[in-house]
Design an enzyme around this catalytic site. Structure first.
Site, PDB file in Angstrom:
ATOM      1  N   CYS A 114       0.644  -0.923  -0.168  1.00  0.00           N
ATOM      2  CA  CYS A 114       0.016   0.233  -0.134  1.00  0.00           C
ATOM      3  C   CYS A 114       0.666   0.997  -0.010  1.00  0.00           C
ATOM      4  CB  CYS A 114      -1.116   0.123   1.096  1.00  0.00           C
ATOM      5  SG  CYS A 114      -1.830  -1.535   1.112  1.00  0.00           S
ATOM      6  N   HIS A 251      -2.813   7.617   2.922  1.00  0.00           N
ATOM      7  CA  HIS A 251      -3.455   6.027   2.256  1.00  0.00           C
ATOM      8  C   HIS A 251      -4.841   5.758   2.361  1.00  0.00           C
ATOM      9  CE1 HIS A 251      -3.982   2.250   1.164  1.00  0.00           C
ATOM     10  NE2 HIS A 251      -3.733   1.018   2.053  1.00  0.00           N
ATOM     11  N   ASN A 281     -10.180  -0.083   0.509  1.00  0.00           N
ATOM     12  CA  ASN A 281      -8.489   0.350   0.647  1.00  0.00           C
ATOM     13  C   ASN A 281      -8.259  -0.981  -0.784  1.00  0.00           C
ATOM     14  OD1 ASN A 281      -6.026  -0.527   1.058  1.00  0.00           O
ATOM     15  ND2 ASN A 281      -5.993  -0.805   2.560  1.00  0.00           N
TER      16      ASN A 281
HETATM   17  C1  LIG Z   1     -10.237  -5.528  10.340  1.00  0.00           C
HETATM   18  C2  LIG Z   1     -10.143  -4.397  11.909  1.00  0.00           C
HETATM   19  C3  LIG Z   1     -11.902  -2.964  11.017  1.00  0.00           C
HETATM   20  C4  LIG Z   1     -10.858  -4.937  13.021  1.00  0.00           C
HETATM   21  O1  LIG Z   1     -11.262  -3.995  13.620  1.00  0.00           O
HETATM   22  P1  LIG Z   1     -11.099  -4.313  15.094  1.00  0.00           P
HETATM   23  O2  LIG Z   1     -12.396  -3.377  16.056  1.00  0.00           O
HETATM   24  O3  LIG Z   1     -10.074  -4.306  15.158  1.00  0.00           O
HETATM   25  O4  LIG Z   1     -12.180  -6.021  15.275  1.00  0.00           O
HETATM   26  P2  LIG Z   1     -10.849  -7.202  16.386  1.00  0.00           P
HETATM   27  O5  LIG Z   1      -9.618  -7.442  14.987  1.00  0.00           O
HETATM   28  O6  LIG Z   1     -11.661  -6.831  17.975  1.00  0.00           O
HETATM   29  O7  LIG Z   1     -12.386  -8.492  16.376  1.00  0.00           O
HETATM   30  C5  LIG Z   1     -13.595  -7.952  17.103  1.00  0.00           C
HETATM   31  C6  LIG Z   1     -14.554  -8.605  16.485  1.00  0.00           C
HETATM   32  O8  LIG Z   1     -15.551  -8.335  15.468  1.00  0.00           O
HETATM   33  C7  LIG Z   1     -14.878  -9.630  14.634  1.00  0.00           C
HETATM   34  N1  LIG Z   1     -15.875  -9.391  13.016  1.00  0.00           N
HETATM   35  C8  LIG Z   1     -14.407  -9.180  11.999  1.00  0.00           C
HETATM   36  N2  LIG Z   1     -14.554  -8.568  11.130  1.00  0.00           N
HETATM   37  C9  LIG Z   1     -15.962  -8.111  11.119  1.00  0.00           C
HETATM   38  C10 LIG Z   1     -17.055  -8.531  10.105  1.00  0.00           C
HETATM   39  N3  LIG Z   1     -16.608  -7.889   9.109  1.00  0.00           N
HETATM   40  N4  LIG Z   1     -18.105  -8.067  10.452  1.00  0.00           N
HETATM   41  C11 LIG Z   1     -18.481  -8.324  11.473  1.00  0.00           C
HETATM   42  N5  LIG Z   1     -17.844  -8.531  12.901  1.00  0.00           N
HETATM   43  C12 LIG Z   1     -16.632  -9.215  12.732  1.00  0.00           C
HETATM   44  C13 LIG Z   1     -14.127 -10.216  14.472  1.00  0.00           C
HETATM   45  O9  LIG Z   1     -14.396 -11.673  14.364  1.00  0.00           O
HETATM   46  C14 LIG Z   1     -14.084 -10.258  16.120  1.00  0.00           C
HETATM   47  O10 LIG Z   1     -15.215 -11.451  16.673  1.00  0.00           O
HETATM   48  P3  LIG Z   1     -15.199 -11.395  18.278  1.00  0.00           P
HETATM   49  O11 LIG Z   1     -14.866 -10.916  18.912  1.00  0.00           O
HETATM   50  O12 LIG Z   1     -16.094 -12.145  18.602  1.00  0.00           O
HETATM   51  O13 LIG Z   1     -13.355 -12.525  18.318  1.00  0.00           O
HETATM   52  C15 LIG Z   1      -9.254  -3.037  12.595  1.00  0.00           C
HETATM   53  O14 LIG Z   1      -8.532  -3.655  12.994  1.00  0.00           O
HETATM   54  C16 LIG Z   1      -8.871  -2.291  11.404  1.00  0.00           C
HETATM   55  O15 LIG Z   1      -9.397  -1.882  10.000  1.00  0.00           O
HETATM   56  N6  LIG Z   1      -6.984  -2.549  11.547  1.00  0.00           N
HETATM   57  C17 LIG Z   1      -6.837  -1.917  10.283  1.00  0.00           C
HETATM   58  C18 LIG Z   1      -6.964  -3.296   9.217  1.00  0.00           C
HETATM   59  C19 LIG Z   1      -5.759  -2.331   7.647  1.00  0.00           C
HETATM   60  O16 LIG Z   1      -6.083  -0.407   7.211  1.00  0.00           O
HETATM   61  N7  LIG Z   1      -5.375  -2.843   6.999  1.00  0.00           N
HETATM   62  C20 LIG Z   1      -4.920  -2.578   5.341  1.00  0.00           C
HETATM   63  C21 LIG Z   1      -3.609  -2.069   6.141  1.00  0.00           C
HETATM   64  S1  LIG Z   1      -2.722  -1.046   5.160  1.00  0.00           S
END
Ligand SMILES: CC(C)(COP(=O)(O)OP(=O)(O)OC[C@H]1O[C@@H](n2cnc3c(N)ncnc32)[C@H](O)[C@@H]1OP(=O)(O)O)[C@@H](O)C(=O)NCCC(=O)NCCS
Length: 324
Positions: A114, A251, A281
């Site tokens: 990215c 980004h 993204n």
């Molecule tokens: C991926 C992201 C949205 C997850 O959000 P979060 O608040 O951190 O959520 P968590 O990973 O703590 O997960 C919380 C719960 O939501 C669930 N969950 C994950 N994706 C889900 C979705 N699309 N819909 C519903 N629930 C979801 C998980 O399984 C977890 O469930 P559990 O508690 O039963 O295990 C967040 O971490 C994020 O945006 N990170 C950066 C990712 C990114 O930008 N990547 C590219 C970089 S170039």
């Protein structure tokens, strides 16, 4: 006067199929969850076009915006980690699709996930400043849908396919450019997609491609630090104050990441150009798509001072200033 880089034209292309949050009917997810955690409402996914096809549409639009003869292009760099093929590069395929086969063109791909488009901008700036390049086409193009596990709700809802392109040329200016880039190769496991596997040639098996794997929360924390660091580094180098910056183009990964940075650095959120709610993204394509769209909508204008700041797998992060 300094040898500077002019972004003479910008263009972008979205993939054909729009997928809204409520279209993920096969996943245990909801529009409410995706919107509140990421800010993303929709993304575009390719049905037939490969990375070079999206790159071609974005490139043609940038060439038209720059009002140049395409034969002036002597350098093509495509930032991507989802190329059409292992080889040749998307840049070489794009050269052929643009009908530039009889022109001397330096063409190659660059993979910094990215962060790739900012790295391509920095690379081409160096070529332009040394006189190696006169007119460059740089493209960020991805078909991330090829490396998605469409049953993994924690990744597949985040990403989209698309391409954005710049035409860059040399110009003399009182401003100097600021560039910054860094990498933490030891954090590979936080965000990765497997490549081709080493084969046991005495027991050859069909090759499989790798899907994207991510530790969401670790990426989230890294992203906030990476954007803040990138902005600080180029502000310090450029001797601009944050008030003198018209727009920051980060980004486009997650609205909450951008909001955290804005609040931590006390930068008004309106200073950030954001279109991730519609595109998701798109990795290396996200910054040029956001900029080209903002230019087409009359938001980015000639003379604006901008900071582009990318982050991604590697882990890598980079920032550059530009005066439009
Ligand atoms: C991926 C992201 C949205 C997850 O959000 P979060 O608040 O951190 O959520 P968590 O990973 O703590 O997960 C919380 C719960 O939501 C669930 N969950 C994950 N994706 C889900 C979705 N699309 N819909 C519903 N629930 C979801 C998980 O399984 C977890 O469930 P559990 O508690 O039963 O295990 C967040 O971490 C994020 O945006 N990170 C950066 C990712 C990114 O930008 N990547 C590219 C970089 S170039």
């Amino acid at each position: 006067m300094n040898d500077n880089v002019k972004i003479k034209g910008m263009g972008y292309a979205a993939a054909q199929r729009r997928i809204n949050n409520h279209d993920f009917t096969w996943l245990d997810t909801s529009d409410e969850w995706i919107t509140s955690r990421t800010g993303i409402n929709s993304r575009y996914v390719t049905e037939t076009e490969n990375t070079s096809d999206l790159a071609l549409r974005a490139a043609l639009s940038a060439i038209e915006d720059a009002k140049i003869d395409k034969h002036e292009i002597d350098t093509i760099i495509v930032a991507t980690f989802t190329p059409d093929m292992q080889t040749p590069s998307v840049a070489s395929i794009l050269q052929a699709k643009l009908g530039l086969n009889d022109c001397p063109v330096m063409a190659f791909d660059l993979n910094s996930a990215c962060t790739g488009f900012v790295m391509a901008f920095q690379t081409v700036s160096a070529f332009i400043q040394t006189g190696r390049t006169k007119t460059a086409l740089i493209v960020g193009a991805e078909t991330l849908s090829k490396v998605m596990n469409w049953n993994d709700r924690s990744t597949c809802v985040l990403f989209g396919d698309g391409a954005g392109a710049f035409i860059c040329t040399q110009y003399a200016s009182k401003e100097s450019m600021a560039h910054f880039a860094n990498s933490r190769g030891d954090l590979e496991d936080v965000l990765s997609a497997e490549g081709l596997q080493i084969q046991d040639i005495s027991n050859a098996r069909p090759l499989t491609g790798g899907t994207l794997k991510m530790q969401g929360q670790a990426v989230f924390r890294f992203a906030i630090d990476a954007i803040s660091d990138g902005i600080r580094q180029v502000i310090e180098q450029s001797k601009w104050s944050l008030d003198e910056v018209d727009y920051i183009i980060p980004h486009q990964a997650n609205m909450r990441i951008i909001a955290h940075v804005a609040s931590k650095m006390k930068i008004p959120q309106e200073k950030f150009i954001i279109n991730l709610e519609r595109f998701g993204n798109t990795s290396a394509a996200s910054i040029p798509i956001a900029m080209a769209e903002a230019k087409a909508n009359g938001i980015l204008k000639e003379g604006h001072r901008v900071i582009m700041v990318g982050f991604g797998a590697g882990l890598t992060w980079a920032a550059s200033t530009a005066v439009l």
